[in-house]
Design a protein around this motif. Structure first.
Motif: not given
Length: 157
Positions: A35, A39, A43
């Protein structure tokens, strides 16, 4: 008997890579590491520098290919987003995760990456291998060391 051995060999071949993939880490830690890395890529692609930096430990080390290491999150931010530098926008950031391994509060992830970006009105690409070391902190898993062995940047036409 020969048929049984053949079936056993096929099953072992299918199972062993998965076991080596997350060797030494609990399933919930592997899920959290995935995760964090998902992410991180999201981002970058969204252009959220604050989101990218939030996933790094404050004492992170970036080792960009054959350049000297960049030590500390402030220095890494300045390296990636230099004051007065051209705006850089990622169009592609693809990674594989060929191995996730670790023990306790440290994990290593290795794989390949392809990164394409636009900077100064020109589009560029690089690709290669990476190694990311993550450390479990009170805030969760954070990127501690990143090292890339990428090919030379190439202009995309």
């Amino acid at each position: 008997m020969i048929r049984f051995v053949a079936v056993l060999a096929i099953v072992a071949t299918a199972i062993l890579p998965a076991a080596a993939y997350s060797a030494g880490l609990p399933v919930q830690d592997v899920a959290e590491i995935r995760r964090v890395l998902d992410t991180y890529v999201s981002e970058w692609l969204a252009g959220h520098d604050t989101g990218v930096m939030r996933l790094l430990a404050s004492d992170s080390v970036l080792i960009p290919g054959e350049k000297p290491p960049v030590v500390g999150s402030d220095a890494i931010r300045s390296y990636w987003w230099p004051a007065g530098g051209p705006t850089t926008t990622l169009q592609r950031y693809s990674t594989t995760r060929d191995q996730i391994t670790g023990s306790g509060g440290v994990a290593c992830v290795r794989g390949t990456q392809v990164i394409e970006w636009t900077s100064g009105g020109e589009r560029w690409r690089t690709h290669g291998n990476y190694l990311t070391v993550l450390r479990k902190t009170s805030a969760g898993w954070r990127i501690s060391i990143q090292m890339a062995g990428n090919a030379a940047n190439e202009r995309v036409r």
